[in-house]
Design a protein around this motif. Structure first.
Motif, PDB file in Angstrom:
ATOM      1  N   SER A 168      -0.249  -8.119  -3.880  1.00 35.27           N
ATOM      2  CA  SER A 168       0.215  -7.249  -4.964  1.00 35.27           C
ATOM      3  C   SER A 168      -0.738  -6.085  -5.157  1.00 35.27           C
ATOM      4  O   SER A 168      -1.873  -6.083  -4.655  1.00 35.27           O
ATOM      5  CB  SER A 168       0.309  -8.041  -6.267  1.00 35.27           C
ATOM      6  N   GLY A 169      -0.287  -5.102  -5.936  1.00 32.89           N
ATOM      7  CA  GLY A 169      -1.149  -3.967  -6.227  1.00 32.89           C
ATOM      8  C   GLY A 169      -2.424  -4.390  -6.922  1.00 32.89           C
ATOM      9  O   GLY A 169      -3.531  -3.986  -6.522  1.00 32.89           O
ATOM     10  N   VAL A 170      -2.336  -5.217  -7.972  1.00 32.83           N
ATOM     11  CA  VAL A 170      -3.528  -5.647  -8.707  1.00 32.83           C
ATOM     12  C   VAL A 170      -4.486  -6.398  -7.785  1.00 32.83           C
ATOM     13  O   VAL A 170      -5.699  -6.162  -7.789  1.00 32.83           O
ATOM     14  CB  VAL A 170      -3.150  -6.529  -9.911  1.00 32.83           C
ATOM     15  N   ALA A 171      -3.951  -7.309  -6.989  1.00 33.61           N
ATOM     16  CA  ALA A 171      -4.794  -8.114  -6.099  1.00 33.61           C
ATOM     17  C   ALA A 171      -5.514  -7.252  -5.067  1.00 33.61           C
ATOM     18  O   ALA A 171      -6.700  -7.454  -4.793  1.00 33.61           O
ATOM     19  CB  ALA A 171      -3.947  -9.169  -5.397  1.00 33.61           C
ATOM     20  N   THR A 172      -4.821  -6.271  -4.496  1.00 34.47           N
ATOM     21  CA  THR A 172      -5.461  -5.432  -3.482  1.00 34.47           C
ATOM     22  C   THR A 172      -6.499  -4.503  -4.103  1.00 34.47           C
ATOM     23  O   THR A 172      -7.559  -4.269  -3.513  1.00 34.47           O
ATOM     24  CB  THR A 172      -4.423  -4.627  -2.678  1.00 34.47           C
ATOM     25  N   TYR A 173      -6.226  -3.977  -5.310  1.00 33.82           N
ATOM     26  CA  TYR A 173      -7.263  -3.191  -5.995  1.00 33.82           C
ATOM     27  C   TYR A 173      -8.475  -4.047  -6.299  1.00 33.82           C
ATOM     28  O   TYR A 173      -9.620  -3.605  -6.132  1.00 33.82           O
ATOM     29  CB  TYR A 173      -6.726  -2.597  -7.295  1.00 33.82           C
ATOM     30  N   ALA A 174      -8.261  -5.268  -6.766  1.00 30.18           N
ATOM     31  CA  ALA A 174      -9.384  -6.159  -7.065  1.00 30.18           C
ATOM     32  C   ALA A 174     -10.245  -6.376  -5.828  1.00 30.18           C
ATOM     33  O   ALA A 174     -11.482  -6.352  -5.910  1.00 30.18           O
ATOM     34  CB  ALA A 174      -8.862  -7.487  -7.603  1.00 30.18           C
ATOM     35  N   ASP A 300       1.924   0.402   0.761  1.00 26.53           N
ATOM     36  CA  ASP A 300       2.716  -0.468   1.623  1.00 26.53           C
ATOM     37  C   ASP A 300       3.860   0.288   2.286  1.00 26.53           C
ATOM     38  O   ASP A 300       3.932   0.380   3.511  1.00 26.53           O
ATOM     39  CB  ASP A 300       3.266  -1.627   0.780  1.00 26.53           C
ATOM     40  N   GLN A 301       4.762   0.843   1.476  1.00 28.75           N
ATOM     41  CA  GLN A 301       5.920   1.582   1.980  1.00 28.75           C
ATOM     42  C   GLN A 301       6.188   2.752   1.040  1.00 28.75           C
ATOM     43  O   GLN A 301       5.854   2.706  -0.146  1.00 28.75           O
ATOM     44  CB  GLN A 301       7.170   0.698   2.036  1.00 28.75           C
ATOM     45  N   VAL A 302       6.807   3.798   1.587  1.00 25.23           N
ATOM     46  CA  VAL A 302       7.175   4.972   0.796  1.00 25.23           C
ATOM     47  C   VAL A 302       8.679   5.207   0.940  1.00 25.23           C
ATOM     48  O   VAL A 302       9.206   5.235   2.051  1.00 25.23           O
ATOM     49  CB  VAL A 302       6.404   6.229   1.265  1.00 25.23           C
ATOM     50  N   TYR A 303       9.357   5.368  -0.206  1.00 25.97           N
ATOM     51  CA  TYR A 303      10.801   5.619  -0.237  1.00 25.97           C
ATOM     52  C   TYR A 303      11.061   6.873  -1.066  1.00 25.97           C
ATOM     53  O   TYR A 303      10.292   7.177  -1.987  1.00 25.97           O
ATOM     54  CB  TYR A 303      11.552   4.461  -0.906  1.00 25.97           C
ATOM     55  N   PRO A 304      12.147   7.595  -0.809  1.00 31.13           N
ATOM     56  CA  PRO A 304      12.555   8.628  -1.757  1.00 31.13           C
ATOM     57  C   PRO A 304      13.059   7.975  -3.037  1.00 31.13           C
ATOM     58  O   PRO A 304      13.500   6.815  -3.021  1.00 31.13           O
ATOM     59  CB  PRO A 304      13.677   9.369  -1.023  1.00 31.13           C
ATOM     60  N   LEU A 305      13.009   8.701  -4.138  1.00 28.61           N
ATOM     61  CA  LEU A 305      13.463   8.156  -5.420  1.00 28.61           C
ATOM     62  C   LEU A 305      14.896   7.655  -5.336  1.00 28.61           C
ATOM     63  O   LEU A 305      15.249   6.644  -5.955  1.00 28.61           O
ATOM     64  CB  LEU A 305      13.345   9.227  -6.512  1.00 28.61           C
ATOM     65  N   PHE A 321       2.291  -5.376   0.909  1.00 26.57           N
ATOM     66  CA  PHE A 321       0.837  -5.529   0.832  1.00 26.57           C
ATOM     67  C   PHE A 321       0.312  -4.217   0.276  1.00 26.57           C
ATOM     68  O   PHE A 321       0.240  -3.209   0.974  1.00 26.57           O
ATOM     69  CB  PHE A 321       0.221  -5.813   2.207  1.00 26.57           C
ATOM     70  N   GLY A 322      -0.012  -4.201  -1.011  1.00 23.32           N
ATOM     71  CA  GLY A 322      -0.403  -2.969  -1.675  1.00 23.32           C
ATOM     72  C   GLY A 322       0.736  -2.438  -2.522  1.00 23.32           C
ATOM     73  O   GLY A 322       1.606  -3.184  -2.969  1.00 23.32           O
ATOM     74  N   ASN A 323       0.737  -1.134  -2.724  1.00 21.89           N
ATOM     75  CA  ASN A 323       1.701  -0.495  -3.624  1.00 21.89           C
ATOM     76  C   ASN A 323       2.881   0.113  -2.885  1.00 21.89           C
ATOM     77  O   ASN A 323       2.734   0.637  -1.786  1.00 21.89           O
ATOM     78  CB  ASN A 323       1.019   0.616  -4.429  1.00 21.89           C
ATOM     79  N   ILE A 324       4.038   0.075  -3.523  1.00 20.02           N
ATOM     80  CA  ILE A 324       5.242   0.734  -3.016  1.00 20.02           C
ATOM     81  C   ILE A 324       5.417   2.044  -3.780  1.00 20.02           C
ATOM     82  O   ILE A 324       5.405   2.064  -5.011  1.00 20.02           O
ATOM     83  CB  ILE A 324       6.480  -0.156  -3.194  1.00 20.02           C
ATOM     84  N   ALA A 325       5.572   3.153  -3.045  1.00 18.02           N
ATOM     85  CA  ALA A 325       5.688   4.479  -3.647  1.00 18.02           C
ATOM     86  C   ALA A 325       7.102   5.004  -3.558  1.00 18.02           C
ATOM     87  O   ALA A 325       7.822   4.726  -2.596  1.00 18.02           O
ATOM     88  CB  ALA A 325       4.721   5.448  -2.963  1.00 18.02           C
TER      89      ALA A 325
END
Length: 332
Positions: A168-174, A300-305, A321-325
């Motif tokens: 998750s985002g929190v876990a990877t930042y930690a 992790d991955q990038v998508y258009p809105l 793994f990480g954040n989805i943008a």
């Protein structure tokens, strides 16, 4: 303006990408043209628990963009400033903890749109070293990780952090924050791919959730455990935590109730602490910390809105793994 709206149907089926009304900032507010926004598991939780009688709204807590309009009474920011949105509402100081943190994007409209109106107190200048994608995904999860590790867990250089359920985002930042200060980091995951990625990003140990944790750590014990799972993994913590160790909990993905062996708690004098989100003071500290160590989010991955539904589906599967943008404006 274009936005992702959530209607009465619970969960992902209730999401629609559509035109919606554009507004002007009121007193003390600014209008931000969003460039990139980010998903969090909280967004999924919010749309899954909404009732059929609730009005449609725009989800999303994370975002970064450019101030394009300023309301009356605003003097602390300027037009055309590149900013990151702080999604923690009405929480100024570290110690003034609210009963329940107010967070952007539920029930109030959030960031999954071309523009957002928000209090000028909730925008912070974007660090220049971060790309738009990186800036847009970090606010909620980076703030949560920062408070959990340093305000609550008091993690120090040379200590050992355990993060169950990496990904998750929190876990990877930690993981990134702990490595930046010179702490040792161990993580767990049922996914071999995620364990390998964790090692790639600096984790010292990565082992299966279903293994013998004490054996996987070669008998070494840890100082701080960052828990977001709850009942499924909680019984393992007392086998691997040092005397005077700390469990910091910020979630309950496997359930809401745990059983605690009290002698395993009071003899070694273990502390169990709860945390959620963070204050404006910590948000500023977090950005200063990330800038000092040039820490960049793992994307992790990038998508258009317009493809928010696909992005939500990936998050629901727990594949990331990480954040989805989500990219709102392709020009940047």
């Amino acid at each position: 303006m274009k936005a992702v709206m959530h209607y009465h149907t619970k969960g992902i089926p209730g999401l629609k990408y559509q035109d919606t009304q554009e507004e002007k900032p009121g007193y003390g507010e600014v209008k931000v043209k969003l460039i990139t926004v980010g998903l969090n598991r909280r967004d999924l939780f919010i749309i899954n628990k909404r009732n059929e009688d609730e009005q449609p709204f725009i989800p999303g807590s994370d975002g970064a963009g450019i101030i394009i309009e300023i309301g009356e009474g605003v003097s602390n920011v300027s037009l055309h400033t590149e900013v990151i949105i702080n999604p923690s509402l009405d929480w100024e100081c570290i110690d003034s903890v609210p009963d329940v943190p107010k967070i952007l994007g539920g029930p109030s409209n959030g960031t999954f749109s071309e523009y957002i109106i928000i209090s000028a107190k909730n925008v912070v200048e974007k660090p220049a070293y971060l790309s738009w994608k990186e800036a847009g995904v970090l606010p909620l999860s980076a703030l949560t990780a920062y408070r959990a590790l340093f305000t609550k867990g008091n993690l120090k250089e040379g200590q050992h952090l355990l993060v169950p359920g990496i990904g998750s985002g929190v876990a990877t930042y930690a993981m990134l924050f702990a490595k930046a200060i010179g702490a040792k980091v161990s993580v767990t995951s049922r996914s071999e791919e995620k364990r390998n990625l964790a090692k790639k990003y600096g984790a010292d140990h990565a082992f299966d959730n279903n293994s013998d944790w004490a054996k996987s750590l070669d008998g070494e014990k840890v100082d701080v455990i960052l828990d977001s799972i709850g009942p499924t993994t909680f019984p393992n913590y007392f086998d691997v935590l040092k005397p005077n160790g700390v469990i910091v909990n910020f979630g309950a993905s496997s359930g809401n109730k745990i059983e605690i062996p009290l002698r395993a708690l009071f003899y070694p004098q273990i502390s169990i602490l709860g945390t959620s989100m963070g204050s404006k003071e910590e948000f500023n500290q977090m950005l200063q910390f990330m800038t000092k160590y040039a820490i960049k989010p793992i994307i992790d991955q990038v998508y258009p809105l317009s493809e928010a539904v696909q992005a939500f589906s990936r998050m629901k599967k727990g594949s990331q793994f990480g954040n989805i943008a989500l990219v709102v404006n392709e020009k940047y």
